[in-house]
Design an enzyme around this catalytic site. Structure first.
Site, PDB file in Angstrom:
ATOM      1  N   SER A 131      -9.829   0.569  -0.962  1.00 31.25           N
ATOM      2  CA  SER A 131     -10.157   1.817  -0.272  1.00 31.25           C
ATOM      3  C   SER A 131     -11.026   2.596  -1.239  1.00 31.25           C
ATOM      4  O   SER A 131     -10.918   2.407  -2.460  1.00 31.25           O
ATOM      5  CB  SER A 131      -8.878   2.626   0.002  1.00 31.25           C
ATOM      6  OG  SER A 131      -9.206   3.944   0.418  1.00 31.25           O
ATOM      7  N   TYR A 144      -0.580   6.806  -1.772  1.00 34.76           N
ATOM      8  CA  TYR A 144      -1.700   5.947  -1.342  1.00 34.76           C
ATOM      9  C   TYR A 144      -2.752   5.881  -2.446  1.00 34.76           C
ATOM     10  O   TYR A 144      -3.174   4.789  -2.845  1.00 34.76           O
ATOM     11  CB  TYR A 144      -2.313   6.514  -0.055  1.00 34.76           C
ATOM     12  CG  TYR A 144      -3.381   5.623   0.557  1.00 34.76           C
ATOM     13  CD1 TYR A 144      -3.045   4.437   1.192  1.00 34.76           C
ATOM     14  CD2 TYR A 144      -4.732   5.973   0.503  1.00 34.76           C
ATOM     15  CE1 TYR A 144      -4.012   3.616   1.764  1.00 34.76           C
ATOM     16  CE2 TYR A 144      -5.712   5.158   1.079  1.00 34.76           C
ATOM     17  CZ  TYR A 144      -5.345   3.982   1.702  1.00 34.76           C
ATOM     18  OH  TYR A 144      -6.311   3.175   2.265  1.00 34.76           O
ATOM     19  N   LYS A 148      -3.590   2.522  -4.516  1.00 28.22           N
ATOM     20  CA  LYS A 148      -4.908   1.903  -4.299  1.00 28.22           C
ATOM     21  C   LYS A 148      -5.687   1.811  -5.614  1.00 28.22           C
ATOM     22  O   LYS A 148      -6.452   0.865  -5.807  1.00 28.22           O
ATOM     23  CB  LYS A 148      -5.694   2.660  -3.219  1.00 28.22           C
ATOM     24  CG  LYS A 148      -5.130   2.439  -1.813  1.00 28.22           C
ATOM     25  CD  LYS A 148      -5.307   0.977  -1.362  1.00 28.22           C
ATOM     26  CE  LYS A 148      -4.839   0.750   0.058  1.00 28.22           C
ATOM     27  NZ  LYS A 148      -5.086  -0.632   0.528  1.00 28.22           N
TER      28      LYS A 148
HETATM   29  N1  LIG Z   1      -8.680   2.838   8.169  1.00 27.26           N
HETATM   30  C1  LIG Z   1      -9.213   3.369   7.076  1.00 27.26           C
HETATM   31  O1  LIG Z   1      -9.797   4.458   7.133  1.00 27.26           O
HETATM   32  C2  LIG Z   1      -9.133   2.635   5.759  1.00 27.26           C
HETATM   33  C3  LIG Z   1      -9.973   3.055   4.719  1.00 27.26           C
HETATM   34  C4  LIG Z   1      -9.916   2.398   3.512  1.00 27.26           C
HETATM   35  C5  LIG Z   1      -9.056   1.340   3.315  1.00 27.26           C
HETATM   36  N2  LIG Z   1      -8.245   0.948   4.336  1.00 27.26           N
HETATM   37  C6  LIG Z   1      -7.347  -0.168   4.075  1.00 27.26           C
HETATM   38  O2  LIG Z   1      -7.595  -1.204   4.989  1.00 27.26           O
HETATM   39  C7  LIG Z   1      -6.432  -2.012   5.140  1.00 27.26           C
HETATM   40  C8  LIG Z   1      -6.178  -2.240   6.609  1.00 27.26           C
HETATM   41  O3  LIG Z   1      -5.880  -0.994   7.206  1.00 27.26           O
HETATM   42  P1  LIG Z   1      -6.324  -0.567   8.694  1.00 27.26           P
HETATM   43  O4  LIG Z   1      -7.115   0.655   8.581  1.00 27.26           O
HETATM   44  O5  LIG Z   1      -6.858  -1.740   9.405  1.00 27.26           O
HETATM   45  O6  LIG Z   1      -4.911  -0.120   9.246  1.00 27.26           O
HETATM   46  P2  LIG Z   1      -4.002  -0.668  10.435  1.00 27.26           P
HETATM   47  O7  LIG Z   1      -2.811   0.203  10.389  1.00 27.26           O
HETATM   48  O8  LIG Z   1      -4.808  -0.777  11.680  1.00 27.26           O
HETATM   49  O9  LIG Z   1      -3.646  -2.153   9.963  1.00 27.26           O
HETATM   50  C9  LIG Z   1      -2.766  -2.430   8.927  1.00 27.26           C
HETATM   51  C10 LIG Z   1      -1.950  -3.621   9.362  1.00 27.26           C
HETATM   52  O10 LIG Z   1      -1.132  -4.024   8.268  1.00 27.26           O
HETATM   53  C11 LIG Z   1       0.129  -4.420   8.803  1.00 27.26           C
HETATM   54  N3  LIG Z   1       1.122  -4.395   7.725  1.00 27.26           N
HETATM   55  C12 LIG Z   1       1.704  -3.321   7.156  1.00 27.26           C
HETATM   56  N4  LIG Z   1       2.562  -3.711   6.195  1.00 27.26           N
HETATM   57  C13 LIG Z   1       2.511  -5.067   6.167  1.00 27.26           C
HETATM   58  C14 LIG Z   1       3.164  -6.058   5.384  1.00 27.26           C
HETATM   59  N5  LIG Z   1       4.040  -5.721   4.445  1.00 27.26           N
HETATM   60  N6  LIG Z   1       2.880  -7.346   5.622  1.00 27.26           N
HETATM   61  C15 LIG Z   1       2.000  -7.715   6.592  1.00 27.26           C
HETATM   62  N7  LIG Z   1       1.350  -6.810   7.359  1.00 27.26           N
HETATM   63  C16 LIG Z   1       1.605  -5.503   7.147  1.00 27.26           C
HETATM   64  C17 LIG Z   1       0.392  -3.439   9.925  1.00 27.26           C
HETATM   65  O11 LIG Z   1       1.339  -3.925  10.848  1.00 27.26           O
HETATM   66  C18 LIG Z   1      -1.011  -3.290  10.528  1.00 27.26           C
HETATM   67  O12 LIG Z   1      -1.235  -4.181  11.606  1.00 27.26           O
HETATM   68  C19 LIG Z   1      -5.315  -1.275   4.410  1.00 27.26           C
HETATM   69  O13 LIG Z   1      -5.083  -1.879   3.161  1.00 27.26           O
HETATM   70  C20 LIG Z   1      -5.885   0.128   4.249  1.00 27.26           C
HETATM   71  O14 LIG Z   1      -5.323   0.798   3.157  1.00 27.26           O
HETATM   72  C21 LIG Z   1      -8.264   1.562   5.552  1.00 27.26           C
END
Ligand SMILES: NC(=O)c1ccc[n+]([C@@H]2O[C@H](COP(=O)([O-])OP(=O)(O)OC[C@H]3O[C@@H](n4cnc5c(N)ncnc54)[C@H](O)[C@@H]3O)[C@@H](O)[C@H]2O)c1
Length: 254
Positions: A131, A144, A148
Site C-alpha cells: 500500500s 494498518y 504495511k
Molecule cells: N483498496 C485500497 O484502497 C487499497 C490500497 C492499497 C493497498 N490495498 C491492499 O490491497 C490488498 C487487497 O485489498 P482490497 O482493497 O482488494 O480489499 P478487499 O477487502 O476487497 O479484499 C481483501 C480480501 O482479503 C480477504 N482476506 C482477509 N483476511 C484474509 C486471510 N487471513 N486469508 C485469506 N484472505 C483474507 C478478504 O476476505 C477479502 O476478500 C490488501 O492487502 C490491502 O491492504 C488496498
C-alpha cells in the site's frame, strides 16, 4: 508470449477487490491460477469464473495445498490478502495482532514455505500487495500503517537477499483502489483516498508493466514517488503536511 504463460500462480485474498483482478489477469495471460480467500464462497465464485482452483482458508497456511493443486510448483505467489485495521494507539491488542498476522506474518510464512524450492530452482516470483501506506502513512489507521511498513520492509529484504539467486520480488503500493476495503475506510478513505481512487484492474495493469520492466516498486499512482521523495528529503515539512490532512479529517467529525 506472456511471461506468465503456463506459470503456476497463487493469489491470496482473491475473493474480491485487487486480488480478484490479479487472479483474472493472470488467468487471461495463460497462467494456471489458485484462488485463495478466507471466505470460501467468494473463493469458489472467482475460481469458477476464471477456471482456477479454489483453495479457501487463512492465507498464512495454504502454500502446500496450492503447490499440490498446481502439480508441484508455485512460480508466482501474490501475498495480497490484507486487513484495513483502522484505529489509533488505543486500538485493541487483538486489532494490532490481526494486522500484524495478516499484513506481515502471512507473507513471512509463505516465504518460508516457498523459498527452499525457489532457491533450489533459481527462480520464483513474490508479489506483495503493500500500500502507499507502507511507504507513507494512512491517517486514522495506525495498525494498518505500521503493519504495511512491515510488509514493505519484508518485501525489500527478500528482494535484496535473494535477487542474485533468481528471486523476483514486486511491492505494489497503491493509494485508493475502489474495493470493499476503500468503502470500509469511511471518512478517512473518502478524504484521502477516494478523490484519486483507481480500479482494481488498473493495479493489475501496473503489476504487469512492472513485471515486464523487472521493477521492484510498483506504483499504480505514479505521484506516490514524489510523496515518498518528499518524506525522505524533508520529514518535518512532510509531517506538517500530513498533520494538516489529519486535522482536516478530525474536522469531519469522523
Ligand atoms: N483498496 C485500497 O484502497 C487499497 C490500497 C492499497 C493497498 N490495498 C491492499 O490491497 C490488498 C487487497 O485489498 P482490497 O482493497 O482488494 O480489499 P478487499 O477487502 O476487497 O479484499 C481483501 C480480501 O482479503 C480477504 N482476506 C482477509 N483476511 C484474509 C486471510 N487471513 N486469508 C485469506 N484472505 C483474507 C478478504 O476476505 C477479502 O476478500 C490488501 O492487502 C490491502 O491492504 C488496498
Amino acid at each position: 508470449m506472456s511471461t506468465v504463460q503456463g506459470a503456476g500462480v497463487v493469489v491470496t485474498g482473491a475473493g474480491g477487490g485487487i486480488g480478484a483482478a490479479l487472479a483474472r489477469r493472470f488467468a487471461a495471460e495463460g497462467a494456471r491460477v489458485v484462488v485463495n480467500d478466507i471466505d470460501p464462497g467468494r473463493t469458489k465464485a472467482v475460481a469458477d469464473e476464471i477456471g482456477a482452483t479454489a483453495v479457501p482458508g487463512d492465507a498464512s497456511g495454504i502454500v502446500d495445498e496450492a503447490r499440490e493443486a498446481l502439480g508441484g510448483t508455485v512460480d508466482v505467489y501474490c501475498a495480497n490478502a490484507g486487513l484495513a485495521s483502522p484505529g489509533d494507539a488505543f486500538a485493541g491488542e487483538d486489532v494490532w495482532a490481526a494486522a500484524w498476522d495478516v499484513n506481515v506474518m502471512a507473507h513471512v510464512r509463505a516465504a518460508r514455505a516457498l523459498l527452499p524450492d525457489w532457491l533450489e530452482r533459481g527462480s520464483g516470483r513474490f508479489v506483495s500487495t503493500v500500500s502507499a501506506a507502507g511507504l507513507l502513512t494512512m491517517v486514522g489507521a495506525a495498525p494498518y500503517s505500521v503493519s504495511k511498513h512491515g510488509a514493505y520492509a519484508f518485501a525489500e529484504w527478500l528482494s535484496l537477499t535473494y535477487r542474485h539467486r533468481g528471486l523476483k520480488v514486486h511491492a505494489i503500493c497503491p493509494q485508493g483502489v475502489r474495493t470493499d476495503m476503500l468503502t470500509a475506510a469511511g471518512s478517512a478513505g473518502e478524504l484521502v483516498l477516494a478523490p484519486t481512487a483507481i480500479e482494481p484492474e488498473d493495479v493489475a495493469d501496473a503489476l504487469f508493466e512492472g513485471i515486464e520492466a523487472d521493477r521492484f516498486l510498483i506504483l499504480p499512482h505514479p505521484e506516490v514517488a514524489g510523496y515518498y521523495r518528499a518524506r525522505a528529503s524533508d520529514p518535518e515539512r512532510w509531517l506538517n503536511n500530513m498533520s494538516h490532512i489529519h486535522q482536516k479529517w478530525e474536522g469531519t467529525g469522523q
